[in-house]
Motif scaffolding. Structure first.
Motif, short mmCIF file in Angstrom:
data_model
loop_
_atom_site.label_atom_id
_atom_site.label_comp_id
_atom_site.label_asym_id
_atom_site.label_seq_id
_atom_site.Cartn_x
_atom_site.Cartn_y
_atom_site.Cartn_z
N ASN A 43 2.57 -8.29 -6.64
CA ASN A 43 3.83 -7.70 -7.11
C ASN A 43 4.80 -7.48 -5.96
O ASN A 43 6.00 -7.71 -6.10
CB ASN A 43 3.57 -6.40 -7.86
N ARG A 86 0.84 -1.20 0.00
CA ARG A 86 0.00 0.00 0.00
C ARG A 86 0.88 1.26 0.00
O ARG A 86 0.65 2.18 -0.77
CB ARG A 86 -0.94 0.00 1.20
N THR A 93 0.63 -3.70 -6.04
CA THR A 93 -0.32 -4.75 -5.67
C THR A 93 0.38 -5.71 -4.72
O THR A 93 1.62 -5.80 -4.72
CB THR A 93 -0.79 -5.54 -6.91
N GLN A 94 -0.40 -6.44 -3.95
CA GLN A 94 0.21 -7.40 -3.02
C GLN A 94 0.98 -8.49 -3.77
O GLN A 94 2.08 -8.84 -3.36
CB GLN A 94 -0.83 -7.99 -2.07
#
Length: 152
Positions: free
Chosen positions: A70, A62, A67-68
């Motif tokens: 990535n 965040r 993105t989580q």
């Protein structure tokens, strides 16, 4: 190199001119850091962990605008290079924290030194009044950013 003299009649730069200048400067300074052969994203994550300490993967994603999935891939690459490690979150047994290793701190320190040297070289090419203006303006902008972040 010769020093350019500030023309006192130079028109004020537009916001568009300023953002182009900032983008060029940031790109130049970032590209000057070569230690560790890291991508900009990897360098940013390493720097953040070094400054702010261990962080959950979701919070790191965040904060970096990733993105989580990535961020998971990036952290895995950094972990394989011994620049970060995952540890159990003592406050939540199910959670995992990502923290920078000693090697990661050293790589981050070297990269910051390379960027500082590049910026110093740029500033040295300016006239004395321009150098003074930069040394006043950049810290002032950093304070304004910090103040905005503190309010949100």
């Amino acid at each position: 190199m010769h020093k350019r003299v500030m023309d006192p009649v130079v028109p004020e730069a537009s916001p568009e001119d300023l953002i182009v200048a900032v983008e060029r400067m940031v790109r130049y300074v970032r590209q000057s850091a070569v230690t560790g052969g890291l991508s900009m994203a990897a360098s940013a994550v390493l720097g953040r962990l070094g400054r702010e300490g261990p962080c959950r993967l979701t919070d790191l994603a965040r904060a970096e605008g990733a993105t989580q999935p990535n961020m998971t891939q990036l952290v895995t690459r950094l972990e394989r290079a011994d620049l970060v490690r995952r540890t159990a979150d003592r406050s939540d047994g199910r959670g995992v924290l990502v923290e920078v290793t000693g090697t990661g701190l050293e790589v981050s320190r070297q990269r910051r030194a390379e960027r500082a040297h590049a910026l110093d070289q740029l500033i040295a090419e300016l006239s004395e009044p321009e150098q003074q203006a930069v040394r006043v303006a950049l810290p002032a902008l950093a304070r304004a950013i910090q103040d905005r972040q503190s309010l949100s």
